[in-house]
Design an enzyme around this catalytic site. Structure first.
Site, short mmCIF file in Angstrom:
data_model
loop_
_atom_site.label_atom_id
_atom_site.label_comp_id
_atom_site.label_asym_id
_atom_site.label_seq_id
_atom_site.Cartn_x
_atom_site.Cartn_y
_atom_site.Cartn_z
N HIS A 51 48.93 17.75 39.85
CA HIS A 51 49.27 18.10 41.23
C HIS A 51 50.21 19.31 41.29
O HIS A 51 50.10 20.13 42.20
CB HIS A 51 49.93 16.89 41.90
CG HIS A 51 50.16 17.05 43.37
ND1 HIS A 51 49.14 16.98 44.29
CD2 HIS A 51 51.29 17.29 44.07
CE1 HIS A 51 49.64 17.17 45.51
NE2 HIS A 51 50.94 17.35 45.40
N HIS A 97 46.71 15.41 51.20
CA HIS A 97 47.55 14.22 51.03
C HIS A 97 46.62 13.01 50.94
O HIS A 97 46.75 12.04 51.68
CB HIS A 97 48.55 14.08 52.18
CG HIS A 97 49.95 13.88 51.71
ND1 HIS A 97 50.79 12.94 52.22
CD2 HIS A 97 50.66 14.50 50.73
CE1 HIS A 97 51.97 12.99 51.61
NE2 HIS A 97 51.90 13.93 50.69
#
Length: 769
Positions: A51, A97
């Site tokens: 990430h 998200h």
């Protein structure tokens, strides 16, 4: 120096931190042949997570075009920035998200919106618009979907949409729409991609770089808690049956506090006392300290005892890895700290000096005056692992030719089919979604959700505006990643062009499965090639974005889903046309790239359409071919026609084909159309519901037709007059033979009622009754 551990961490501890044994050995080497402390291990785990580090994607992302005369800031900062003229610039970005929104839909979505807003105002820009691209599993009866799956999908959809609405509405930024789509592959892994755009004067842009030895490092905003610890690591692994236990990894947002933080940061920036500023997003305090230091080529030393905390007994590990929301880190000029403190005190926010800029390019973390972590910035950023993972060409498990059991050309009730398509999940009206969003706050909105292909805002004090659109088609990328990605770029740009704006920049959110699987990396590489090709041909630079890997549950991945956000400049917002028919007796013109190909091409491409998926319940073939030269010409011709005031309504012809596009143009005002389409010796299904690329429907005063044809001819584009607007009915003929005749109100009822009808039939609740 921190005290070395006497023994290595266990393999299980490394696994929990998302680190391999080879990565652990590299960590020891970068630390000077010593083992890390537990705090240092945590810091490396988040900074080296997929990430944060992009370790599987970096080698491919370098191929993307990122420069143009208008690009002021490309990838590498919190947001990309484009020069829009008159001394102004716009900052914009899209991020995912996904994992948090699966585990806790409402908070996952709210914090996604909050995070992307901070990325914008960190650059010194005031957010003026948000949009979102959402993907969910089916919410009505579908193949291979159990009542339990459908109930879960209902809950995720309702939680995500209410979360997006809650944060944006409370913060006070208009939501201009986006897209909401449904496919079975997203049942175990929804996608929540949030886009934001802000305005900033060119001479007032701020960057996330620390500078000036001895300058104070100041923490501002919300206090630090235990929420969100290891959020970045969680976003870098597949879901399993134990994923529900990760609920504490999901942060909790406070939009009202973020609004105060926005105003305080922008006001503090105006004092001239701030050197650099960074959002504490993924990896929290860890990411903001080492990245600010790394970008500035300096070190940062912080004392954790000074960090505002809302919980007692927090360890250095927890403080450094917390992803509590609404926090920023800034570097101020030494001696001007009080100017900054006064601003944040005025807005009722915490502001505490927690450290200082140092020489040496190291992150040093102290607790009670004792060093608990000391790591070279480059070890966490530039020296993070970069993997050139193996690629393996992959073919989707669908037929490439039309299955023999499917036939066309028989007698058919095409009006009923059109109603069925209009009520299908990916086409039906999304009013239930966007009516929850405030789209008029700030009073800049020109085109709101449902009113146009793109969202449009005006720039106060000028006649100019900005248009923005999101687009992605996971099913097309599943069938052909490169071609599907090209279509995503082209359609997002086409939507912007339909508002009259010239596309000038793009941001991307790349949602994929497990990068450790060679076929997933092949999909990713092909997608990058497709985006690169389309952006180069359409002259649209990529200014930044986000990669989201590990979108898998129990080993089953999502469709490869690149989502493109394209921004365009509109010279005169008063000339922005509507999407819908607005007057009777207007001529309807189809602008298109020309020959649609032979029947073999049509058969192969038709299997990728919404008709094939929804009506035939079978997918085959490839996405439609895309001629990027023709696409660029179509967009330029459309923009010129709009600028010349020649067209009243403009609509991209995409999902569901020309029949659906005509119906969508009729709905808002109840004004219908009588059109005659040429079959070009193709079956009626292909002509009505085929999704050929590079087509735009426009309506105009009959006196303007010849001028539109002249402009089209100049760009090598075909402009066919196909009909006129009439009262309250949609009548479609094929080669002069009527095949659809329906009241606009009947079609609209199917279109508008479908989503809410599906939401009212939660299968678990029905079973309980």
């Amino acid at each position: 120096m921190p005290t070395s551990l006497t023994s290595a961490f266990s393999p299980e501890t490394l696994r929990q931190h998302g680190l391999t044994s080879d990565e652990f050995e590299k960590i020891k080497l970068l630390l000077g042949d010593r083992e890390p402390t537990i705090t240092e291990l945590g810091i490396f785990s988040v900074m080296w997570s997929e990430h944060c580090s992009y370790k599987s994607s970096r080698v491919h992302l370098k191929r993307l075009p990122t420069r143009s005369k208008r690009v002021l800031q490309g990838p590498g900062e919190n947001a990309g920035i484009i020069d829009i003229g008159d001394g102004w610039a716009c900052a914009f970005k899209i991020e995912s998200h996904n994992h948090p929104s699966f585990i806790e839909p409402f908070q996952g979505a709210t914090t996604g919106v909050g995070g992307i807003l901070r990325d914008i105002f960190t650059m010194g820009a005031r957010p003026v618009a948000v949009m979102d691209s959402l993907r969910f599993g089916p919410i009505s009866a579908a193949k291979n979907s159990s009542p339990k799956d459908l109930h879960k999908n209902h809950s995720i959809l309702e939680g995500v949409v209410s979360g997006v609405a809650s944060y944006g509405n409370c913060f006070g930024v208009p939501n201009l729409g986006g897209e909401t789509k449904f496919e079975p592959c997203y049942s175990g892994n929804p996608l929540v991609n949030a886009f934001a755009l802000g305005l900033v004067k060119k001479n007032e842009i701020f960057y996330a770089r620390a500078a000036g030895e001895g300058n104070p490092v100041i923490y501002v905003g919300s206090k630090t808690g235990r929420d969100g610890i290891h959020g970045a690591t969680m976003a870098s692994e597949e879901f399993s049956e134990a994923s529900e236990a990760k609920r504490p990894n999901v942060q909790v947002g406070d939009p009202f506090l973020e609004k105060l933080l926005l105003e305080a940061c922008l006001e503090a920036m105006q004092t001239g006392a701030i050197v650099g500023i960074q959002d504490m997003g993924a990896a929290g305090l860890t990411c903001s300290t080492c990245e600010m230091g790394g970008r500035g080529g300096v070190g940062i030393e912080i004392e954790l005892d000074r960090v505002p905390q809302r919980e007692t007994g927090m360890t250095p590990y927890e403080i450094m890895l917390s992803e509590s929301q609404e926090r920023m880190l800034l570097v101020a000029q030494k001696g001007r700290e009080d100017e900054v403190y006064r601003v944040f005190e005025k807005w009722g926010l915490d502001a505490a000096e927690i450290g200082r800029v140092t020489s040496g390019n190291k992150l040093r973390v102290l607790e009670h005056g004792k060093v608990v972590a000391e790591i070279p910035n480059q070890a966490l950023t530039d020296e993070a692992p970069v993997y050139k993972r193996p690629l393996a060409r992959w073919e989707p498990p669908v037929p490439r030719e039309k299955p023999e059991h499917i036939s066309f050309g028989q007698a058919h009730d095409f009006a009923a089919t059109l109603k069925q398509l209009l009520s299908s999940p990916n086409i039906c009206g999304k009013r239930w979604v966007w009516q929850q969003y405030d789209h008029m706050v700030q009073t800049n909105t020109v085109e709101a959700p449902g009113a146009g292909d793109a969202g449009v805002i005006r720039i106060k004090g000028t006649q100019r505006g900005l248009a923005m659109a999101l687009d992605g088609n996971g099913r097309w990328c599943y069938l052909d990643p490169r071609l599907g990605a090209m279509h995503a770029v082209a359609e997002a740009a086409r939507k912007v062009a339909c508002s009259g704006a010239t596309p000038v920049g793009a941001t991307n959110c790349l949602n994929f499965g497990n990068p450790e699987k060679p076929h997933i990396m092949w999909q990713f590489s092909q997608t990058i090639d497709g985006i690169t090709k389309a952006c180069e041909e359409l002259e649209i630079p990529i200014t930044g974005g986000n990669v989201s890997f590990y979108n898998e549950t129990l080993g089953e991945g999502i469709y490869p889903t690149p989502v493109l956000g394209v921004v365009g400049i509109l010279e005169d917002v008063h000339k922005a046309p509507k999407m819908h028919f607005s007057a009777l007796g207007r001529t309807i013109v189809l602008l298109h790239a020309g020959d649609s190909g032979d029947i073999t091409d049509a058969e192969t491409e038709f299997g990728s359409t919404e008709y094939a998926k929804e009506i035939l319940e079978t997918v085959w073939g490839y996405p439609p071919e895309l001629d990027l030269d023709k696409e660029a010409a179509l967009q330029k011709a459309t923009i010129e026609a709009i600028a010349g005031g020649l067209v009243e309504s403009v609509h991209d012809c995409s999902d569901g084909g020309i029949a659906v596009a005509l119906a969508e143009k009729a709905f808002p005002k109840g004004i219908g159309a009588r059109v005659n389409l040429a079959s070009n010796k193709l079956f009626a299904e292909y002509t009505l519901f085929g999704e050929d690329s590079s087509r735009i429907l426009a309506s105009c005063d009959p006196d303007k037709v010849e001028r539109i044809k002249e402009i089209s001819a100049k760009y090598g584009i075909t402009a066919d007059v196909i009909g006129e607007t009439i009262p309250e009915r949609l009548e479609i003929a094929l080669d002069g033979k009527p095949i659809i005749s329906s009241a606009v109100s009947d079609l609209n009822e199917s279109y508008e009622a479908a989503l809410q009808a599906a939401l009212r039939t939660d299968p678990e609740l029905v079973a309980a009754d």
